[in-house]
Write an enzyme that holds these catalytic residues in place. Structure first.
Site, PDB file in Angstrom:
ATOM      1  N   HIS A   1       0.836  -1.200   0.000  1.00  0.00           N
ATOM      2  CA  HIS A   1       0.000   0.000   0.000  1.00  0.00           C
ATOM      3  C   HIS A   1       0.870   1.248   0.000  1.00  0.00           C
ATOM      4  CE1 HIS A   1       0.828  -1.136   4.175  1.00  0.00           C
ATOM      5  NE2 HIS A   1       0.731   0.148   4.492  1.00  0.00           N
ATOM      6  N   TYR A   2       0.318   2.302  -0.551  1.00  0.00           N
ATOM      7  CA  TYR A   2       0.958   3.621  -0.568  1.00  0.00           C
ATOM      8  C   TYR A   2       0.420   4.464   0.566  1.00  0.00           C
ATOM      9  CZ  TYR A   2       3.689   4.699  -4.791  1.00  0.00           C
ATOM     10  OH  TYR A   2       4.674   4.804  -5.740  1.00  0.00           O
TER      11      TYR A   2
END
Length: 162
Positions: free
Chosen positions: A120-121
């Site tokens: 995930h960012y």
């Protein structure tokens, strides 16, 4: 060597009741977006508010597919995630008047990922002078914003892009 500790995150790391993957929980519970903090859903990914934000407006962009390594993401998912990171930065600057944005991924637990099995960012809005030591010396996180209002603002802003 000096060490700075983040004891306020102990609740997260030691929570025996948490789901196996909170991101997959968001993926599986489509009717609970507001409760879960999901600000948008796209074809290959979604955005969700961070439950332990480093600053008001801190959110993440996450592929639906439970995958640890970004190199294993299909190209369509990677392109969409990257595009939405760019849009997310634009929204944080326009809607929250962020003067800067930290974006990044911690790939693997050795790199500091709290939820390593699901890549995930992070998008963390920043303002000049927004850091202080109250968190480290007083075990207190200061948030000068209503996070529900920020959720609504980001959710509305993403509607024009997703």
């Amino acid at each position: 060597m000096d060490y700075l500790y983040a004891p306020w995150r102990e609740m997260y790391f030691n929570n025996k009741e948490k789901e196996d993957c909170p991101f997959c929980h968001c993926t599986e519970n489509l009717n609970e977006d507001e409760k879960l903090g999901v600000i948008f859903r796209a074809k290959y990914c979604f955005g969700v508010m961070n439950k332990f934000p480093y600053s008001p407006g801190h959110f993440m962009i996450i592929p639906y597919e439970h995958i640890e390594n970004i190199e294993d993401l299909n190209d369509e998912a990677w392109i969409q995630i990257s595009h939405l990171v760019k849009i997310g930065v634009k929204i944080l600057k326009r809607e929250l008047f962020a003067k800067g944005v930290n974006i990044g991924m911690n790939l693997g637990s050795a790199a500091g990922a709290g939820i390593a099995p699901h890549c995930h960012y992070h998008l963390v809005p920043r303002w000049s002078g927004d850091t202080n030591f109250i968190t480290t010396i007083a075990n207190t996180r200061v948030c000068g914003n209503d996070l529900k209002k920020i959720y609504n603002k980001l959710n509305k802003a993403f509607l024009t892009y997703v």
